[in-house]
Structure formats: C-alpha cells, structure tokens
Design an enzyme around this catalytic site. Structure first.
Site, PDB file in Angstrom:
ATOM      1  NE  ARG A 168      -2.517  -1.990   3.087  1.00 47.80           N
ATOM      2  CZ  ARG A 168      -2.957  -2.115   4.339  1.00 47.80           C
ATOM      3  NH1 ARG A 168      -3.928  -1.348   4.776  1.00 47.80           N
ATOM      4  NH2 ARG A 168      -2.395  -2.995   5.147  1.00 47.80           N
ATOM      5  CD  GLN A 184       9.156 -14.884   5.703  1.00 53.23           C
ATOM      6  OE1 GLN A 184       9.229 -13.656   5.792  1.00 53.23           O
ATOM      7  NE2 GLN A 184       8.130 -15.570   6.185  1.00 53.23           N
ATOM      8  CG  ASN A 218      34.785  43.863   2.294  1.00 54.77           C
ATOM      9  OD1 ASN A 218      33.980  43.810   3.214  1.00 54.77           O
ATOM     10  ND2 ASN A 218      34.452  44.284   1.087  1.00 54.77           N
ATOM     11  CB  ALA A 223      28.145  44.018  -4.108  1.00 52.50           C
ATOM     12  CE1 TYR A 242      34.783  22.270 -15.155  1.00 55.40           C
ATOM     13  CE2 TYR A 242      32.773  23.296 -15.986  1.00 55.40           C
ATOM     14  CZ  TYR A 242      33.645  22.219 -15.945  1.00 55.40           C
ATOM     15  OH  TYR A 242      33.377  21.106 -16.688  1.00 55.40           O
TER      16      TYR A 242
HETATM   17  C1  UD1 Z   1       0.607  -8.691  12.741  1.00 51.63           C
HETATM   18  C2  UD1 Z   1      -0.025  -9.539  13.829  1.00 51.63           C
HETATM   19  C3  UD1 Z   1      -1.194  -8.778  14.453  1.00 51.63           C
HETATM   20  C4  UD1 Z   1      -0.695  -7.469  14.987  1.00 51.63           C
HETATM   21  C5  UD1 Z   1       0.011  -6.680  13.887  1.00 51.63           C
HETATM   22  C6  UD1 Z   1       0.658  -5.454  14.463  1.00 51.63           C
HETATM   23  C7  UD1 Z   1       0.292 -11.803  13.067  1.00 51.63           C
HETATM   24  C8  UD1 Z   1      -0.374 -13.014  12.504  1.00 51.63           C
HETATM   25  N1  UD1 Z   1      -0.488 -10.782  13.264  1.00 51.63           N
HETATM   26  O1  UD1 Z   1      -0.402  -8.528  11.746  1.00 51.63           O
HETATM   27  O2  UD1 Z   1      -1.763  -9.525  15.507  1.00 51.63           O
HETATM   28  O3  UD1 Z   1      -1.769  -6.712  15.511  1.00 51.63           O
HETATM   29  O4  UD1 Z   1       1.044  -7.467  13.283  1.00 51.63           O
HETATM   30  O5  UD1 Z   1       1.181  -4.664  13.411  1.00 51.63           O
HETATM   31  O6  UD1 Z   1       1.460 -11.838  13.365  1.00 51.63           O
HETATM   32  N2  UD1 Z   1       6.530 -10.147   7.919  1.00 51.63           N
HETATM   33  C9  UD1 Z   1       7.570 -10.927   7.478  1.00 51.63           C
HETATM   34  N3  UD1 Z   1       7.296 -12.096   6.848  1.00 51.63           N
HETATM   35  C10 UD1 Z   1       6.037 -12.523   6.640  1.00 51.63           C
HETATM   36  C11 UD1 Z   1       4.981 -11.718   7.093  1.00 51.63           C
HETATM   37  C12 UD1 Z   1       5.248 -10.539   7.727  1.00 51.63           C
HETATM   38  O7  UD1 Z   1       8.738 -10.574   7.672  1.00 51.63           O
HETATM   39  O8  UD1 Z   1       5.875 -13.600   6.059  1.00 51.63           O
HETATM   40  C13 UD1 Z   1       6.846  -8.885   8.597  1.00 51.63           C
HETATM   41  C14 UD1 Z   1       6.296  -7.670   7.892  1.00 51.63           C
HETATM   42  O9  UD1 Z   1       7.238  -7.154   6.987  1.00 51.63           O
HETATM   43  C15 UD1 Z   1       6.053  -6.732   9.050  1.00 51.63           C
HETATM   44  C16 UD1 Z   1       5.718  -7.656  10.216  1.00 51.63           C
HETATM   45  O10 UD1 Z   1       6.219  -8.915   9.857  1.00 51.63           O
HETATM   46  O11 UD1 Z   1       7.212  -5.994   9.378  1.00 51.63           O
HETATM   47  C17 UD1 Z   1       4.214  -7.743  10.467  1.00 51.63           C
HETATM   48  O12 UD1 Z   1       3.599  -8.265   9.314  1.00 51.63           O
HETATM   49  P1  UD1 Z   1       2.200  -7.763   8.814  1.00 51.63           P
HETATM   50  O13 UD1 Z   1       1.862  -8.437   7.556  1.00 51.63           O
HETATM   51  O14 UD1 Z   1       2.176  -6.296   8.836  1.00 51.63           O
HETATM   52  O15 UD1 Z   1       1.294  -8.377   9.968  1.00 51.63           O
HETATM   53  P2  UD1 Z   1      -0.173  -8.005  10.240  1.00 51.63           P
HETATM   54  O16 UD1 Z   1      -1.030  -8.815   9.373  1.00 51.63           O
HETATM   55  O17 UD1 Z   1      -0.336  -6.555  10.228  1.00 51.63           O
END
Ligand code: UD1
Ligand code: CA
Length: 479
Positions: free
Chosen positions: A19, A79, A383, A386, A393
């Site tokens: 987003r 990952q 000094n 102006a 260059y």
């Molecule tokens: C997660 C939590 C939710 C919490 C929220 C807070 C879970 C299932 N849910 O939701 O309860 O309220 O965070 O912001 O954990 N990320 C990875 N690998 C992945 C997925 C995510 O590194 O496979 C990282 C994202 O980049 C991010 C963080 O984990 O920095 C959170 O992931 P995001 O997808 O934002 O989790 P939410 O669905 O918002």
C-alpha cells in the site's frame, strides 16, 4: 561463573508493504533521518542484546545492502516466500540453531517504539518467568489489528487476528503490537506446531501464545504506556502521521533540554541531529543528517541545514546549507546557499544571495552581497565586494583562488582561478583578474574611462534623456 541469559533480537522486515505504492520497500522508507528499519535497529542497539537477526524477503537485495551499510553487526536471514509472521521467525531461528535465552521480536515498520518500552517488556517477561510476553496497547480504533483475548482472571488466553475473530472479539480494544519477548527454546517448539488453517492461510506468530498457554506455560502481557509507540504504517498517509508524532517527540525532548524552538509545528529535526541548550530555532526550519547546533546560535526562520555544523553564537538566516561548518559568531544569510566544504571561521560573514562551495573564510572575512565563491581560501578580515564571481571552472578543470589577509576586492570583479590576491592587496571594481596581485598592490584590469561630450544631444535628440541633459546644462550655466 554466572552469565546473564543471552538476548537475541529478531526484526521482521520481509513484507512488501504494497500500500506504500513505492519502488522502495516499506521498511526503507525514510522518517526523520533514518529509514523505518533504521529506527527499529536503533532500538535494537540501545537495548542490551547479543545479536540481531533481520528477516528479509521482499527486495532482499536492497534491504540487505542497507543493512550492510547501516547495521553491519545485524545478520540478514532470507525468507524467500512470505508465509506469515510465524514462518518468518521460524526461518530466523533455523538460521541460529544453537540459540537459547530470550528472543525479542520487533517489527520493521514500527519506528516510534522506544528502547525504554522494550526494556519494560523484558522486565515483565523476566519477572513473570514467562514463556512468551506480548506488548499490547489500548486503542480507540483497533482497525485490522490482532486482539489480545484475556480469560476471566485477566490472563492472556490467545491472540486472535481481526479476520479470524468473532463479533465479540472484534469489540476488544486491546491490540497486539506485534512486539514480543519469548523463551527461545519454547518458542522453537511452539513454532513447529503452527498451522496455516486460518483466514489468511499463513503461519501466525500470534498462535504461539495460545499454544504455550494451553500447555500450561506462563504467558504475560505488558501494556504499553503510550499506545502511539506501537503504531505501524501501511501507506503514506499513515507514514505522515507517524512523522508528525516523531517530530513532536523529538521537538519536545529538545525543548526540555533547553533548546528554544519558536514554532515546533514547523520545525523538523531529524533523529540524528544534536542541539545544545540555548540554541534557537525559528519558524520553518529543517535540520537533518549529522547537523549540530551549538548554544546561542540562531537558526532561521526558513532555513534548511543538512550535515552542517553551527558553532556558538552564529546566526543563519533564510539559508540552505549542506555540508558546511559555520564558526562561532559567524553570520549567514539571508538567502544564502552553502555547499559542501564551506568553512566559516569566527565572526566571518556570508551575506545575501551568496553561494559558497569549498570555500574557507578566515576570521572576520566578509562576503556580504551577491557573490559566488567556489574553491577559495579567503584570509582573515578580507572583504569581497558585491557581485564578485570566483570563476573556478575553465570548462575542464576546477582551480582554487587565494585571497590574502585583509585584502579588498572591489565590486563586480571576476577572479579567474587559479589566481592569488596577496595580503592587503586591492582589486579595482569591475576587474577581471587572471594574474596574481602581489601584497599591497592595486590590481586594475578595466579600460580607461573617456566621456564623449554632447553625445546624447547629437545621437538621441528628442528623448527624455536629451531633455534632462539640456536642463542640467542650463542649470550649470546659471550657477
Ligand atoms: C501482525 C499480527 C497482528 C498485529 C500486527 C501489528 C500476526 C499473525 N499478526 O499482523 O496480531 O496486531 O502485526 O502490526 O502476526 N513479515 C515478514 N514475513 C512474513 C509476514 C510478515 O517478515 O511472512 C513482517 C512484515 O514485513 C512486518 C511484520 O512482519 O514488518 C508484520 O507483518 P504484517 O503483515 O504487517 O502483519 P499483520 O497482518 O499486520
Ligand atoms: Ca502490519
């Protein structure tokens, strides 16, 4: 010999952040002097930890390059597919099979979190001897966040995602911040039991809480004192809200430490900037990078300082400065442009509409008006008139100009580098100087002036100029 249990930080930073609608991954979006991830790594380095693992995935090359540069001690873990937060932590632990002690999980997109809050989480976790502790927060609008479900005694039962929650659970306003402390060994075990049988088909890290609680392990909750610290951001509108919150927090801290900010709402100070007590920042200023401002210096209004050092008592008015060093009681502006390598000694002056680059001004040297000073050394008390141009260059090479102590360069001069004006030498106004002027000499390159009598009457008859000249002639004859 007893050893403190080890602490490992795992930062989750593999998500795409769709987003944001940006070519730059979400965790590398800038926020007052650091990237989002940079702020989180700053927290990681401020708490006592033994190592930091960063889970990368989306644009892993870009995030990895950032890490190599900004946090070489942190270990990136790839990952490749983002199958959820539980999957992400599992991969991190797989990369560190020997790991025991406490694992702190931070989110790469939660930049307002303070180290103090993580320490409070760790204290609660350690005091409770907990297997897992979540940082929760009470919020008015829980949006799509996970909810903390407590049993009738107020103990954590489980964490449920909005998408999987019942009507009743959705009314809970205590949210999961996504920040946790875990016992490493129990976490590893529980992660092995995660399923993807949920609304998003992902391995939820949050399910670890329900698993551990149902096995009878103590799980704990730390409620954040300031809920806003747990805010993440998904789009640029949310990011701009975080920016305002961080700006206010930074400004409040500087004001409490003795800095005078005349209009904090229009003052944007990066987290990386330092100011001394009794420094003054007027309206509409942006201070960024490695900028430092000493006591009694006055910055602004309407000034941008990037990687700029301002010494005590200097004033910098309506100026754009990058990479300059402004000495004690020096004055700059209004409408000046200082570029890298500009060094201003005590009480020197850069005045209105002056651009300087790679220019050293000695003590009390003055460049007061409408001048370009490139690649120059200007001696103390010299000094510069102006409209002087330091022509550095020649179309191929850049060369340096040296102006000696207490030399005087007349207005509208071009100093064609390399050239040297000796100490105490003068240059006549309007000269184009390509040869050195020795100490104490006057350098002049202008043609002699000649006046052609009656030229206007002959060549411009009937003009207002001719009429004015005739009137002046009559007046002088009458005298
Ligand atoms: C997660 C939590 C939710 C919490 C929220 C807070 C879970 C299932 N849910 O939701 O309860 O309220 O965070 O912001 O954990 N990320 C990875 N690998 C992945 C997925 C995510 O590194 O496979 C990282 C994202 O980049 C991010 C963080 O984990 O920095 C959170 O992931 P995001 O997808 O934002 O989790 P939410 O669905 O918002
Ligand atoms: Ca999120």
């Amino acid at each position: 010999m007893s050893q403190a249990p080890s602490r490992t930080v795992v930062v989750l930073a593999a998500g795409e952040g769709k987003r944001m609608k940006s070519a730059t991954p979400k965790v590398l979006q800038p926020l007052l002097g650091r990237t989002l991830l940079g702020h989180v790594l700053h927290v990681a380095s401020a708490i006592h930890t033994d190592r930091t693992l960063v889970v990368v995935g989306h644009k892993a090359d870009q995030v990895g390059a950032f890490l190599a540069d900004a946090a070489p001690d942190a270990t990136p873990v790839l990952q490749a597919e983002q199958n959820g937060t539980g999957h992400a932590v599992r991969i991190a632990l797989d990369a560190a099979p020997e790991l025991t002690g406490t694992v702190v999980v931070l989110s790469g997109d939660v930049p307002l979190l303070r180290p103090e809050t993580v320490e409070a989480l760790l204290t609660t976790h350690e005091r409770a001897g907990a297997a897992a502790t979540v940082l929760s927060a009470e919020v008015a609008e829980p949006g799509g966040l996970g909810r903390v479900v407590r049993d009738k005694n107020g103990h954590l039962e489980r964490i449920v995602e909005q998408k999987d929650a019942t009507e009743e659970e959705r009314r809970i306003r205590e949210i999961n911040s996504g920040i946790y402390a875990f016992d490493a060994v129990l976490l590893r075990e529980a992660l092995g039991k995660l399923s993807t049988d949920n609304a998003q088909g992902e391995e939820y890290l949050t399910d670890v809480f329900g698993i551990l609680a149902s096995q009878g392990h103590p799980v704990a909750i730390e409620v954040a004192e300031f809920a806003y610290e747990t805010l993440g951001c998904n789009d640029r509108a949310e990011l701009s809200r975080l920016r305002v919150l961080m700006r206010d927090r930074i400004n409040d801290a500087w004001m409490r430490s003795g800095v005078l900010l005349l209009d904090p709402a229009t003052t944007w100070i990066d987290a990386t900037v330092t100011l001394e007590a009794d420094a003054v920042v007027e309206q509409n200023c942006k201070l960024s990078g490695t900028t430092t401002v000493a006591r009694d210096a006055v910055i602004g209004p309407d000034t941008t300082l990037i990687d700029t050092t301002v010494a005590e008592g200097a004033t910098v008015l309506r100026t754009h400065s990058i990479g300059a060093r402004i000495g004690p009681e020096a004055t700059v502006g209004p409408f000046s442009f200082l570029r890298p390598g500009t060094t201003l000694a005590r009480k020197s002056k850069i005045g209105g509409f002056v651009e300087a680059k790679n220019a050293e001004l000695g003590e009390g040297a003055k460049v007061p008006h409408l001048t370009y000073v490139g690649d120059a050394t200007i001696g103390a008390k010299a000094n510069i008139g102006a409209g002087t141009i330091f022509a550095n260059y020649d179309g191929v090479r850049k060369s340096r100009t040296v102006v000696g102590e207490a030399a005087f360069v007349g207005s509208d001069t071009v100093l064609i580098a390399p050239v040297e004006i000796g100490p105490g030498a003068y240059v006549a106004a309007g000269s184009a100087v390509a040869q050195d002027v020795p100490a104490g000499n006057l350098g002049v390159t202008r043609a002699q002036q000649r006046n052609i009598e009656g030229w206007v009457a002959r060549k411009r008859p009937g003009t207002v100029s001719a009429a004015a000249a005739e009137a002046a002639d009559i007046t002088s004859e009458q005298e």
